[in-house]
Design a protein around this motif. Structure first.
Motif, PDB file in Angstrom:
ATOM      1  N   GLU A   7       0.836  -1.201   0.000  1.00  0.00           N
ATOM      2  CA  GLU A   7       0.000   0.000   0.000  1.00  0.00           C
ATOM      3  C   GLU A   7       0.872   1.253   0.000  1.00  0.00           C
ATOM      4  O   GLU A   7       0.597   2.220  -0.718  1.00  0.00           O
ATOM      5  CB  GLU A   7      -0.913  -0.005   1.230  1.00  0.00           C
ATOM      6  N   SER A   8       1.932   1.231   0.764  1.00  0.00           N
ATOM      7  CA  SER A   8       2.857   2.360   0.803  1.00  0.00           C
ATOM      8  C   SER A   8       3.524   2.570  -0.552  1.00  0.00           C
ATOM      9  O   SER A   8       3.665   3.712  -1.017  1.00  0.00           O
ATOM     10  CB  SER A   8       3.911   2.115   1.888  1.00  0.00           C
ATOM     11  N   GLU A   9       3.923   1.487  -1.195  1.00  0.00           N
ATOM     12  CA  GLU A   9       4.528   1.576  -2.520  1.00  0.00           C
ATOM     13  C   GLU A   9       3.541   2.143  -3.543  1.00  0.00           C
ATOM     14  O   GLU A   9       3.918   2.947  -4.397  1.00  0.00           O
ATOM     15  CB  GLU A   9       5.032   0.216  -2.981  1.00  0.00           C
ATOM     16  N   ALA A  10       2.295   1.734  -3.452  1.00  0.00           N
ATOM     17  CA  ALA A  10       1.268   2.217  -4.374  1.00  0.00           C
ATOM     18  C   ALA A  10       1.041   3.716  -4.177  1.00  0.00           C
ATOM     19  O   ALA A  10       0.919   4.470  -5.157  1.00  0.00           O
ATOM     20  CB  ALA A  10      -0.036   1.454  -4.172  1.00  0.00           C
ATOM     21  N   ARG A  11       0.992   4.147  -2.942  1.00  0.00           N
ATOM     22  CA  ARG A  11       0.817   5.580  -2.658  1.00  0.00           C
ATOM     23  C   ARG A  11       2.014   6.381  -3.174  1.00  0.00           C
ATOM     24  O   ARG A  11       1.861   7.458  -3.725  1.00  0.00           O
ATOM     25  CB  ARG A  11       0.644   5.820  -1.162  1.00  0.00           C
ATOM     26  N   GLU A  12       3.207   5.842  -2.982  1.00  0.00           N
ATOM     27  CA  GLU A  12       4.406   6.520  -3.450  1.00  0.00           C
ATOM     28  C   GLU A  12       4.400   6.631  -4.981  1.00  0.00           C
ATOM     29  O   GLU A  12       4.738   7.674  -5.547  1.00  0.00           O
ATOM     30  CB  GLU A  12       5.655   5.795  -2.982  1.00  0.00           C
ATOM     31  N   ALA A  13       4.015   5.557  -5.645  1.00  0.00           N
ATOM     32  CA  ALA A  13       3.953   5.567  -7.107  1.00  0.00           C
ATOM     33  C   ALA A  13       2.928   6.590  -7.594  1.00  0.00           C
ATOM     34  O   ALA A  13       3.181   7.318  -8.564  1.00  0.00           O
ATOM     35  CB  ALA A  13       3.623   4.175  -7.632  1.00  0.00           C
ATOM     36  N   ALA A  14       1.792   6.668  -6.927  1.00  0.00           N
ATOM     37  CA  ALA A  14       0.762   7.639  -7.302  1.00  0.00           C
ATOM     38  C   ALA A  14       1.260   9.065  -7.075  1.00  0.00           C
ATOM     39  O   ALA A  14       1.041   9.952  -7.915  1.00  0.00           O
ATOM     40  CB  ALA A  14      -0.514   7.392  -6.509  1.00  0.00           C
ATOM     41  N   ALA A  15       1.941   9.294  -5.966  1.00  0.00           N
ATOM     42  CA  ALA A  15       2.487  10.614  -5.680  1.00  0.00           C
ATOM     43  C   ALA A  15       3.557  10.979  -6.698  1.00  0.00           C
ATOM     44  O   ALA A  15       3.618  12.115  -7.178  1.00  0.00           O
ATOM     45  CB  ALA A  15       3.053  10.663  -4.259  1.00  0.00           C
ATOM     46  N   ARG A  16       4.402  10.035  -7.070  1.00  0.00           N
ATOM     47  CA  ARG A  16       5.447  10.274  -8.068  1.00  0.00           C
ATOM     48  C   ARG A  16       4.820  10.620  -9.417  1.00  0.00           C
ATOM     49  O   ARG A  16       5.263  11.546 -10.098  1.00  0.00           O
ATOM     50  CB  ARG A  16       6.342   9.046  -8.201  1.00  0.00           C
ATOM     51  N   ALA A  17       3.767   9.906  -9.784  1.00  0.00           N
ATOM     52  CA  ALA A  17       3.082  10.175 -11.052  1.00  0.00           C
ATOM     53  C   ALA A  17       2.467  11.576 -11.044  1.00  0.00           C
ATOM     54  O   ALA A  17       2.543  12.300 -12.044  1.00  0.00           O
ATOM     55  CB  ALA A  17       2.007   9.123 -11.304  1.00  0.00           C
ATOM     56  N   ARG A  18       1.894  11.960  -9.914  1.00  0.00           N
ATOM     57  CA  ARG A  18       1.291  13.299  -9.808  1.00  0.00           C
ATOM     58  C   ARG A  18       2.368  14.376  -9.927  1.00  0.00           C
ATOM     59  O   ARG A  18       2.168  15.395 -10.590  1.00  0.00           O
ATOM     60  CB  ARG A  18       0.530  13.426  -8.482  1.00  0.00           C
ATOM     61  N   VAL A  19       3.507  14.167  -9.300  1.00  0.00           N
ATOM     62  CA  VAL A  19       4.613  15.120  -9.392  1.00  0.00           C
ATOM     63  C   VAL A  19       5.060  15.256 -10.843  1.00  0.00           C
ATOM     64  O   VAL A  19       5.277  16.370 -11.339  1.00  0.00           O
ATOM     65  CB  VAL A  19       5.786  14.705  -8.472  1.00  0.00           C
ATOM     66  N   GLU A  20       5.184  14.146 -11.546  1.00  0.00           N
ATOM     67  CA  GLU A  20       5.593  14.179 -12.951  1.00  0.00           C
ATOM     68  C   GLU A  20       4.571  14.934 -13.807  1.00  0.00           C
ATOM     69  O   GLU A  20       4.939  15.716 -14.679  1.00  0.00           O
ATOM     70  CB  GLU A  20       5.816  12.767 -13.474  1.00  0.00           C
ATOM     71  N   GLU A  21       3.279  14.715 -13.544  1.00  0.00           N
ATOM     72  CA  GLU A  21       2.229  15.428 -14.272  1.00  0.00           C
ATOM     73  C   GLU A  21       2.341  16.933 -14.038  1.00  0.00           C
ATOM     74  O   GLU A  21       2.229  17.730 -14.971  1.00  0.00           O
ATOM     75  CB  GLU A  21       0.842  14.954 -13.815  1.00  0.00           C
ATOM     76  N   LEU A  22       2.559  17.313 -12.789  1.00  0.00           N
ATOM     77  CA  LEU A  22       2.669  18.729 -12.457  1.00  0.00           C
ATOM     78  C   LEU A  22       3.918  19.358 -13.061  1.00  0.00           C
ATOM     79  O   LEU A  22       3.895  20.524 -13.466  1.00  0.00           O
ATOM     80  CB  LEU A  22       2.648  18.920 -10.932  1.00  0.00           C
ATOM     81  N   GLU A  23       4.997  18.588 -13.134  1.00  0.00           N
ATOM     82  CA  GLU A  23       6.221  19.106 -13.760  1.00  0.00           C
ATOM     83  C   GLU A  23       6.001  19.388 -15.247  1.00  0.00           C
ATOM     84  O   GLU A  23       6.464  20.400 -15.766  1.00  0.00           O
ATOM     85  CB  GLU A  23       7.382  18.135 -13.555  1.00  0.00           C
ATOM     86  N   VAL A  24       5.270  18.508 -15.916  1.00  0.00           N
ATOM     87  CA  VAL A  24       4.954  18.717 -17.334  1.00  0.00           C
ATOM     88  C   VAL A  24       4.070  19.953 -17.477  1.00  0.00           C
ATOM     89  O   VAL A  24       4.301  20.810 -18.341  1.00  0.00           O
ATOM     90  CB  VAL A  24       4.263  17.474 -17.938  1.00  0.00           C
ATOM     91  N   GLU A  25       3.065  20.059 -16.624  1.00  0.00           N
ATOM     92  CA  GLU A  25       2.166  21.208 -16.664  1.00  0.00           C
ATOM     93  C   GLU A  25       2.934  22.506 -16.395  1.00  0.00           C
ATOM     94  O   GLU A  25       2.723  23.516 -17.071  1.00  0.00           O
ATOM     95  CB  GLU A  25       1.058  21.025 -15.620  1.00  0.00           C
ATOM     96  N   LEU A  26       3.837  22.474 -15.444  1.00  0.00           N
ATOM     97  CA  LEU A  26       4.649  23.641 -15.120  1.00  0.00           C
ATOM     98  C   LEU A  26       5.519  24.051 -16.304  1.00  0.00           C
ATOM     99  O   LEU A  26       5.634  25.239 -16.628  1.00  0.00           O
ATOM    100  CB  LEU A  26       5.525  23.366 -13.894  1.00  0.00           C
ATOM    101  N   ALA A  27       6.114  23.086 -16.975  1.00  0.00           N
ATOM    102  CA  ALA A  27       6.947  23.387 -18.144  1.00  0.00           C
ATOM    103  C   ALA A  27       6.104  24.032 -19.243  1.00  0.00           C
ATOM    104  O   ALA A  27       6.537  25.007 -19.878  1.00  0.00           O
ATOM    105  CB  ALA A  27       7.623  22.117 -18.654  1.00  0.00           C
ATOM    106  N   GLU A  28       4.910  23.521 -19.467  1.00  0.00           N
ATOM    107  CA  GLU A  28       4.023  24.094 -20.482  1.00  0.00           C
ATOM    108  C   GLU A  28       3.632  25.517 -20.113  1.00  0.00           C
ATOM    109  O   GLU A  28       3.671  26.426 -20.953  1.00  0.00           O
ATOM    110  CB  GLU A  28       2.771  23.228 -20.644  1.00  0.00           C
TER     111      GLU A  28
END
Length: 56
Positions: A7-28
């Motif tokens: 469960e902790s790994e799944a939450r971490e993966a979801a948080a990492r994915a959200r960070v990556e999405e926000l980084e792309v949005e920030l670059a745009e």
């Protein structure tokens, strides 16, 4: 039911994915902001460079 570790790994993966999405949005948005700044800059300079421009 998954283990606490899974469960902790799944939450971490979801948080990492959200960070990556926000980084792309920030670059745009950063690119759009730079274009808007350049447009504003050219609008500020253009009247001053025009010999027929008169201020009222």
């Amino acid at each position: 039911m998954g283990s606490l570790f899974e469960e902790s790994e799944a939450r971490e993966a979801a948080a990492r994915a959200r960070v990556e999405e926000l980084e792309v949005e920030l670059a745009e948005l950063s690119g759009k902001l730079e274009l808007a700044r350049e447009s504003l800059k050219s609008l500020r300079i253009a009247p001053e460079q025009s010999p027929t421009f008169s201020r009222r």
